[in-house]
Design an enzyme around this catalytic site. Sequence first.
Site, PDB file in Angstrom:
ATOM      1  CG  ASN A  51     -38.333 129.424   1.090  1.00 23.06           C
ATOM      2  OD1 ASN A  51     -38.600 128.310   0.645  1.00 23.06           O
ATOM      3  ND2 ASN A  51     -37.798 129.600   2.292  1.00 23.06           N
ATOM      4  CB  CYS A  60     -36.055 122.440  -1.884  1.00 20.54           C
ATOM      5  SG  CYS A  60     -37.427 122.537  -3.054  1.00 20.54           S
ATOM      6  N   GLY A  61     -36.633 118.865  -1.498  1.00 21.06           N
ATOM      7  CA  GLY A  61     -36.514 117.589  -2.194  1.00 21.06           C
ATOM      8  C   GLY A  61     -36.998 117.624  -3.626  1.00 21.06           C
ATOM      9  CG  HIS A  68     -40.590 119.115   7.865  1.00 21.17           C
ATOM     10  ND1 HIS A  68     -41.350 119.551   6.807  1.00 21.17           N
ATOM     11  CD2 HIS A  68     -39.327 118.999   7.406  1.00 21.17           C
ATOM     12  CE1 HIS A  68     -40.572 119.686   5.742  1.00 21.17           C
ATOM     13  NE2 HIS A  68     -39.341 119.360   6.081  1.00 21.17           N
ATOM     14  CD  GLU A 104     -43.024 124.056   0.664  1.00 20.46           C
ATOM     15  OE1 GLU A 104     -41.792 124.269   0.805  1.00 20.46           O
ATOM     16  OE2 GLU A 104     -43.535 123.681  -0.411  1.00 20.46           O
ATOM     17  CB  CYS A 139     -43.743 120.198   0.690  1.00 23.85           C
ATOM     18  SG  CYS A 139     -42.308 120.489   1.745  1.00 23.85           S
ATOM     19  N   GLY A 172     -41.387 117.680   3.144  1.00 22.63           N
ATOM     20  CA  GLY A 172     -42.588 117.514   3.962  1.00 22.63           C
ATOM     21  C   GLY A 172     -43.191 116.128   3.831  1.00 22.63           C
TER      22      GLY A 172
END
Length: 272
Positions: free
Chosen positions: A66, A75-76, A154, A206, A215, A218
């Site tokens: 991050n 982190c898609g 999440h 996030e 995200c 997310g």
Amino acid sequence: MKNFEFIKMHGLGNDFVIIDHSKNSLELPQKEIIKKIGSRRFGIGCDQILIINSDSQSNAKVTIFNNDGSEAGACGNGVRCVASYLMKKQNKNKIKIQTISGILQCWIEDKNCFVNMGKPSFKWSEIPLAKEFQTQIIKIDEFELFCMSMGNPHAVIFFKDLNELNKIDIEKIGIKIQNSDIFPESVNVEFATILEDNSIRMKVWERGAGRTLACGSGACATLVAANKQGLSLRKNDIILDGGKLTINWLENDDVIMSGEVNLVFKGNFYCD
């Protein structure tokens, strides 16, 4: 003064600095350098920093940070950006990327880049939560949070309509939930509602990055949470501040995410 090459990419405005060390595996930059890279005033500026290294079991290994210097579990959108970059570089249409959450399968169809994010986890110890709860939904103040993991934690909150969603102070509520003792490793907080066309509108706060335009993990969590509560089919469009992702929760429980990615620019970053 040291310098290294980088590329800047984004998936729906969720932006990334990508450093390719795949030819020669190098030590990861120190936390202070990572934070400087992520700074929009003192560095390049991004939501996350992704560092590519070679890997014997996949096409590449990616370590994700991050912009506050903390390491991210998943982190898609970032993985989709790295996959698109590597597939063009290697002239392939399929690729495997090793992450801290496991090996992710990625591929290209038309203009969209796909990633198999794996299976969601609903176990309290894997999310993780501080203790076991009787239900998947945890209440904090007036908010009901559907908690789960997509390789990172999440908490998804659904609102009755778009007007109610738009009134929410994303930053204030997001920070309060992240600071709750319930989440020992903090949490990504998704704020969502079902639109008139049955697609899902989502906003996100996030962990480690704050408010972002999109995200990927997310969006996956939001689709799964919506389906588990009878609000959506297993495949749906998630409308984010930066654009649209399509999420498909397959019958084998794998979650597939797809959407566009874009190269912004390439350059050299100088640091002491």
